[in-house]
Design an enzyme around this catalytic site. Structure first.
Site, PDB file in Angstrom:
ATOM      1  CG  HIS A 103      -1.852   0.994   1.462  1.00  0.00           C
ATOM      2  ND1 HIS A 103      -1.556   2.268   1.878  1.00  0.00           N
ATOM      3  CD2 HIS A 103      -3.203   0.960   1.290  1.00  0.00           C
ATOM      4  CE1 HIS A 103      -2.674   2.972   1.961  1.00  0.00           C
ATOM      5  NE2 HIS A 103      -3.690   2.195   1.603  1.00  0.00           N
ATOM      6  CG  ASP A 142       0.790  -2.249   6.452  1.00  0.00           C
ATOM      7  OD1 ASP A 142      -0.169  -2.466   7.218  1.00  0.00           O
ATOM      8  OD2 ASP A 142       0.703  -1.542   5.430  1.00  0.00           O
ATOM      9  CD  GLN A 180      -6.519  -4.582   4.065  1.00  0.00           C
ATOM     10  OE1 GLN A 180      -7.422  -5.388   4.280  1.00  0.00           O
ATOM     11  NE2 GLN A 180      -6.751  -3.308   3.804  1.00  0.00           N
ATOM     12  CE  LYS A 219      -7.332  -0.800   6.541  1.00  0.00           C
ATOM     13  NZ  LYS A 219      -7.849  -0.112   5.368  1.00  0.00           N
ATOM     14  CB  CYS A 231      -3.835   3.219  -1.502  1.00  0.00           C
ATOM     15  SG  CYS A 231      -5.159   4.387  -1.220  1.00  0.00           S
TER      16      CYS A 231
HETATM   17  N1  C6P Z   1      -6.153   0.362   3.077  1.00  0.00           N
HETATM   18  C1  C6P Z   1      -7.957  -0.067   1.528  1.00  0.00           C
HETATM   19  O1  C6P Z   1      -9.043   0.206   1.005  1.00  0.00           O
HETATM   20  P1  C6P Z   1      -4.854   3.730   7.409  1.00  0.00           P
HETATM   21  O2  C6P Z   1      -5.478   4.561   6.327  1.00  0.00           O
HETATM   22  O3  C6P Z   1      -3.663   4.418   8.019  1.00  0.00           O
HETATM   23  O4  C6P Z   1      -5.829   3.218   8.415  1.00  0.00           O
HETATM   24  O5  C6P Z   1      -4.314   2.398   6.683  1.00  0.00           O
HETATM   25  C2  C6P Z   1      -3.451   2.505   5.591  1.00  0.00           C
HETATM   26  C3  C6P Z   1      -3.144   1.150   5.048  1.00  0.00           C
HETATM   27  C4  C6P Z   1      -1.869   0.652   5.171  1.00  0.00           C
HETATM   28  N2  C6P Z   1      -1.539  -0.575   4.754  1.00  0.00           N
HETATM   29  C5  C6P Z   1      -2.444  -1.386   4.173  1.00  0.00           C
HETATM   30  C6  C6P Z   1      -2.031  -2.761   3.753  1.00  0.00           C
HETATM   31  C7  C6P Z   1      -3.755  -0.934   3.993  1.00  0.00           C
HETATM   32  O6  C6P Z   1      -4.641  -1.734   3.413  1.00  0.00           O
HETATM   33  C8  C6P Z   1      -4.117   0.373   4.425  1.00  0.00           C
HETATM   34  C9  C6P Z   1      -5.489   0.901   4.194  1.00  0.00           C
HETATM   35  C10 C6P Z   1      -7.515   0.711   2.747  1.00  0.00           C
HETATM   36  O7  C6P Z   1      -7.243  -0.956   1.096  1.00  0.00           O
HETATM   37  C11 C6P Z   1      -7.764   2.180   2.607  1.00  0.00           C
HETATM   38  S1  C6P Z   1      -6.722   2.933   1.425  1.00  0.00           S
END
Ligand code: C6P
Length: 404
Positions: free
Chosen positions: A121, A198, A201, A224, A362
């Site tokens: 991401h 990270d 997910q 999430k 993203c």
């Molecule tokens: N992915 C998706 O629709 P935040 O925004 O900080 O809570 O998470 C960012 C983020 C970082 N790493 C991974 C693997 C992610 O999937 C995400 C967030 C969402 O896939 C929103 S873009």
């Protein structure tokens, strides 16, 4: 006993209609829905003990402080961190990664190397590119194959004594691939590199054990996994968090302040400048309680059923291609219809009450790999049903008919 119909009762939003149809929520990888018990926790906080924490001697402040620190302990226990001070409550995954990427400015020099996976991401790419700009370090990428799996033999060739840090997601948001993080961590450690995982997910699907993984940093977002937005976690081994400088200066992260010099508070407060998302942190704890009561083994087994069913049904549609076909994946199905833009599919299925995400998710480098502008992504959670998948399949067929 896992009873999806009973579980669905916990989520008020699942009763609503969208465009005159029952809502089918398949955008769980973007954010999960919120059970009543978490909503009640938020209402209770603002109704009964809203106050700033770690600051006041008054009763409300003490109640809020206690609840916030109990939540930190719940996060510690959930991730099996050795100490609660190794859990920093942040605004989410992005914030957590930026704390580490900024901190490593002090530990990298020109020519050092850091390794990222091709499946990331943007949140786990851009902060490291900024780090390279600041330090002259070089970013190397573990490539992927057509199935959406990392080429681990290439990873072996990228590692050397120049490698200082390796960072990858546990599970890809765009494809659902579960990465072999145990192997990634072990090999990185063998050349003396630190590892950040990270977990944005993975946390909705599995319960990571940071001590068993022996990972240096693990990050995730509450929203999430049935918690609210604007709160998340950073796990760091004590020895790393002690060494890293604070990310932001301000109230709460200090020990002593004079105009000549400031000394910093100990962990975890060194990384928690300013008034945090107090209610969010407490609700994060409630969300973990909720998910643990359902049980991550039950969640994983049921979501696997949904994944297998959805994959089979969607592949019956002629001209539909799934991106991310690893045997080792979670309940995310990214797909396209031949010669049809994902945005158009997403718009039509929304008219039928079905929420999916469309676009690059993203994760533009993954889309570039497949030479596509984006995909339609249906991501299933433990509160979804096979009947909802049937509705998606019918909606996609309808979109195909209208757009071909
Ligand atoms: N992915 C998706 O629709 P935040 O925004 O900080 O809570 O998470 C960012 C983020 C970082 N790493 C991974 C693997 C992610 O999937 C995400 C967030 C969402 O896939 C929103 S873009």
């Amino acid at each position: 006993m896992f009873d999806v119909h009973k579980i669905r009762e916990d989520f008020p939003i699942l009763k609503r209609e969208v465009n005159g149809k029952p809502l089918v929520y398949f955008d769980n990888a973007a954010t999960s829905q919120t059970p009543q018990v978490v909503i009640d926790t938020i209402v209770d906080y603002y109704s009964n003990y809203n106050a700033n924490i770690h600051r006041g001697v008054h009763t409300l402040s003490q109640e809020a402080t206690d609840a916030y620190e109990v939540a930190r302990k719940k996060v510690q226990q959930h991730f099996n961190a050795k100490h609660s001070h190794e859990i920093i409550l942040t605004s989410g995954t992005t914030h957590s990664i930026n704390i580490i990427a900024t901190g490593f400015t002090h530990f990298l020099a020109e020519g050092d190397e850091i390794i990222v996976s091709a499946l990331e991401h943007h949140s786990n790419i851009v902060p490291w590119q900024m780090l390279c700009d600041r330090t002259g370090a070089v970013l190397k990428v573990i490539p992927m194959n057509e199935e959406g799996e990392l080429l681990m033999d290439v990873y072996d060739t990228l590692l050397s004594d120049k490698t200082k840090l390796v960072f990858t997601n546990h599970i890809s948001n765009a494809l659902g691939t579960i990465n072999p993080i145990e192997e990634i961590i072990e090999k990185a450690h063998s050349v003396g590199a630190a590892v950040l995982i990270d977990g944005a997910q993975s946390c909705p699907h599995v319960k990571p054990d940071v001590q068993a993984l022996d990972v240096d940093f693990y990050v995730a977002s509450a929203h999430k996994l049935c918690g609210p937005t604007g709160v998340g976690m950073l796990y760091g081994k004590s020895e790393w968090l002690e060494k890293l400088p604070p990310y932001q200066g301000g109230g709460e992260m200090i020990e002593q302040v004079t105009f000549e010099k400031t000394t910093y508070a100990g962990l975890p407060h060194k990384f928690e400048a300013g008034t945090p998302n107090i209610c969010g942190g407490i609700a994060f704890g409630a969300a973990l309680d909720y998910m643990n009561a359902i049980g991550f083994d039950n969640i994983a087994a049921y979501e696997k059923e949904l994944l297998d069913y959805g994959t089979k049904k969607l592949l019956e549609i002629e001209g539909l291609k799934i991106y991310g076909t690893s045997q080792n994946k979670t309940s995310v199905i990214s797909f396209n219809l031949e010669n049809i833009h994902p945005y158009d599919v997403g718009t039509i299925v929304d008219k039928l009450g079905i929420a999916v995400r469309t676009g690059h998710h993203c994760a533009q480098p993954i889309m570039d790999f497949y030479k596509i502008p984006g995909t339609v992504r249906a991501s299933f959670s433990f509160y979804n049903t096979k009947e909802e998948i049937d509705a998606l399949v019918e909606a996609v067929k309808r979109a195909k008919m209208m757009l071909s």
